[in-house]
Scaffold this motif. Structure first.
Motif: not given
Length: 200
Positions: A39-51
């Motif tokens: 899971x790339x870092x950018x995808x982690x951050x984007x998903x975290x923002x959605x959460x």
């Protein structure tokens, strides 16, 4: 009385192989210790923002105590609370205060948001939630970056989930293997070489 809806979960299939390490910036000292970027870092951050948006929507108007459960969750905790929820709170008309603490002091006073890195079997969270009952908190909700699909699971599911992942040994983004890999930004699958190199 609040009602909580089930939010969509980002499911990563068992067939997902991840990404070649050469496509990302990986610290040289881990180059031989990882199989793939999962899971790339950018995808982690984007998903975290959605959460963060889902948490604000579902827990709006409450004074929340946010607890980081175990040190493997500190990056997720920091990004979720300090960056995204704090930013949303500034831009919102909700009268909410997020209290950031790392110890369970006076949990009966406020509603609790427990933040974890990964739910594996679920035994740790079930035990912790049972222990917290003695303090009679008004509300306890759990956000976990990862939930692992594993036959060892006791069936526990958190309220907010970033990614549902297969039963693979993942490290990075503060998830460790014997205290190594916490400094890796991406979530990666550790190699057999890495397991052998860093075993206790």
């Amino acid at each position: 009385k609040l009602s909580f809806k089930i939010i969509c979960v980002f499911q990563i299939s068992d067939e997902e192989q991840g990404y070649d390490l050469d496509l990302f910036c990986i610290p040289k000292h881990y180059a031989d210790d990882l199989e793939r970027v999962y899971i790339p870092h950018g995808l982690i951050l984007d998903r975290t923002e959605r959460l963060a948006r889902e948490i604000m929507k579902n827990m709006g108007g409450h004074h929340i105590v946010a607890l980081c459960v175990l040190k493997g969750g500190y990056k997720f905790f920091a990004d979720l609370l300090l960056d995204y929820i704090k930013a949303l709170n500034r831009n919102s008309d909700l009268t909410k205060q997020i209290h950031l603490i790392l110890n369970d002091t006076h949990p009966h006073l406020l509603d609790l948001l427990l933040v974890r890195d990964i739910i594996d079997t679920g035994k740790t969270m079930k035990t912790l939630l049972e222990l917290l009952k003695q303090y009679n908190p008004k509300m306890v909700k759990v956000a976990s970056l990862l939930v692992k699909r594993t036959p060892r699971s006791v069936g526990y599911r958190p309220d907010f989930v970033g990614f549902e992942v297969p039963d693979k040994f993942v490290v990075g983004y503060a998830l460790d293997y014997n205290e190594y890999f916490r400094d890796l930004n991406h979530i990666c699958v550790i190699s057999e070489t890495g397991k052998e190199k860093y075993k206790a």
